[in-house]
Design a protein around this motif. Structure first.
Motif, short mmCIF file in Angstrom:
data_model
loop_
_atom_site.label_atom_id
_atom_site.label_comp_id
_atom_site.label_asym_id
_atom_site.label_seq_id
_atom_site.Cartn_x
_atom_site.Cartn_y
_atom_site.Cartn_z
N SER A 18 -2.05 54.00 12.32
CA SER A 18 -2.05 52.91 10.82
C SER A 18 -2.59 51.35 11.27
N ALA A 52 -3.52 47.96 9.18
CA ALA A 52 -2.53 48.15 8.57
C ALA A 52 -1.80 46.57 8.64
N PHE A 97 2.36 46.93 4.22
CA PHE A 97 1.89 48.23 3.98
C PHE A 97 2.85 49.38 5.01
N ILE A 98 2.60 49.15 6.65
CA ILE A 98 3.58 50.08 6.97
C ILE A 98 4.54 50.34 7.02
N PHE A 116 6.03 50.42 3.42
CA PHE A 116 6.62 51.35 2.60
C PHE A 116 4.48 51.70 2.13
N ARG A 117 4.13 52.33 3.57
CA ARG A 117 3.77 53.66 2.93
C ARG A 117 3.37 54.62 3.41
N GLU A 118 4.67 53.77 5.00
CA GLU A 118 3.84 55.21 6.48
C GLU A 118 5.54 55.16 6.86
N PRO A 175 8.51 57.05 3.66
CA PRO A 175 8.65 58.18 3.22
C PRO A 175 9.17 59.37 3.98
N ASN A 176 9.11 58.24 5.54
CA ASN A 176 9.73 59.68 6.17
C ASN A 176 11.40 59.35 6.42
#
Length: 332
Positions: free
Chosen positions: A229, A234, A238-239, A241-243, A246-247
């Protein structure tokens, strides 16, 4: 001899799709991580039993008022005719248990114990659930930021966590709950007591969630998908919330499930000490407090709220352990 050779050659040169066309019309379907975790969880019968009890408890708490209205239950109604005026104990065996009073009645007052257990269920779950949500929200934000950015940001947040963990939480909660009486912040009565308990329990417990999320974030930020990312341009938000988030769902969900029973016990402890939910609103800890002086007259008055707390805490713990094994089988 040529005909058989041509037949064999044509069969061998057939396309794979043609060969497999009649074998099966079903396509191979992949499974998501959530589906795999659900399959593992279903195999754990103990965790599933705990989950069923948790669902039933939540339904009872949500529907406690309608159930009381349907069956004509009043947790604050006095039934002096059901109490022996000499011994001040419930008439009949096992604390006055009968068809109309399945858990018996209280000594001295004759209030229905089943109605009071039902009325106290939504208080315990509301306070524990609200405090857990507050702890999770603050802890996740602080833990992710500290673990991802590192440096002075991580040092500052970590020292704040250490400061909060140094507070004697029980004494602090008692002092705040005892101070905020009557009316404050535009709230009063039961609403104020619940808001104070949610704030005290949730706000001072977030460092535990923050430390877990920070440790997971420190591990995840060095993974390949985060580097990919970054290489694509990125930015940090962004990293995050999006990467990363979720993990982090699995450890957050597991720890939140295990945090709820701890908060239930904390609320019961404060109510037992007289600084939690105030009468006439019933609570499981308050019922144990009242039973302290009356257990020799009627032992069932102490046993029933104690069993309610025990079953609730045990069910959440069993479900939390099952979720942990299902979402992270390598952590067994």
């Amino acid at each position: 001899m040529t005909a058989p050779i041509e037949t064999t050659k044509s069969a061998a040169s057939a396309q794979p799709e043609e060969v497999l066309a009649g074998a099966s019309g079903k396509q191979i379907e992949g499974r998501s991580l959530g589906r795999i975790a659900w399959t593992r969880l279903k195999r754990d019968k103990v965790a599933m039993a705990g989950g069923v009890v948790v669902v039933l408890l939540i339904l009872v708490a949500i529907l406690s008022k309608p159930i009381q209205a349907i069956f004509g239950l009043d947790p604050n109604a006095f039934h002096q005719s059901l109490v022996d005026p000499t011994l001040l104990a419930p008439k009949g065996a096992f604390g006055g248990i009968s068809w109309h009073h399945p858990f018996g009645v209280e000594p001295q007052t004759g209030r229905d114990i089943f109605a009071r257990i039902l009325d106290g269920s939504w208080v315990s779950l509301l306070v524990a659930g609200g405090a857990t949500m507050l702890s999770v929200c603050i802890g996740v934000v602080m833990g992710v930021v500290a673990g991802f950015y590192g440096g002075w940001v991580d040092s500052t947040i970590s020292r704040v966590m250490d400061t909060f963990l140094a507070f004697p939480l029980l004494l602090f909660a008692i002092s705040i709950s005892a101070t905020l009486q009557g009316k404050a912040f535009g709230l009063s009565g039961l609403t104020l007591r619940i808001a104070v308990l949610v704030f005290v329990i949730g706000f001072f417990n977030w460092p535990y969630m923050g430390r877990i999320v920070r440790a997971q974030t420190l591990s995840l930020r060095e993974r390949e998908f985060v580097e990919a990312s970054r290489s694509l341009g990125a930015r940090g938000v962004f990293i995050l919330f999006r990467e990363l988030l979720p993990n982090l769902v699995a450890p957050i969900l597991v720890y939140a499930t295990l945090l709820i029973p701890t908060n239930i016990l904390f609320e019961a402890s404060l109510s037992y000490l007289g600084v939690g939910i105030e009468p006439p609103q019933s609570s499981w800890g308050g019922m144990l407090n009242q039973a302290t002086d009356l257990y020799q007259v009627d032992p069932m008055f102490m046993v029933i709220p104690g069993v309610a707390i025990f079953v609730t805490v045990l069910a959440f713990n069993l479900l939390g352990d099952g979720l942990r094994d299902a979402l992270d089988p390598r952590g067994k």
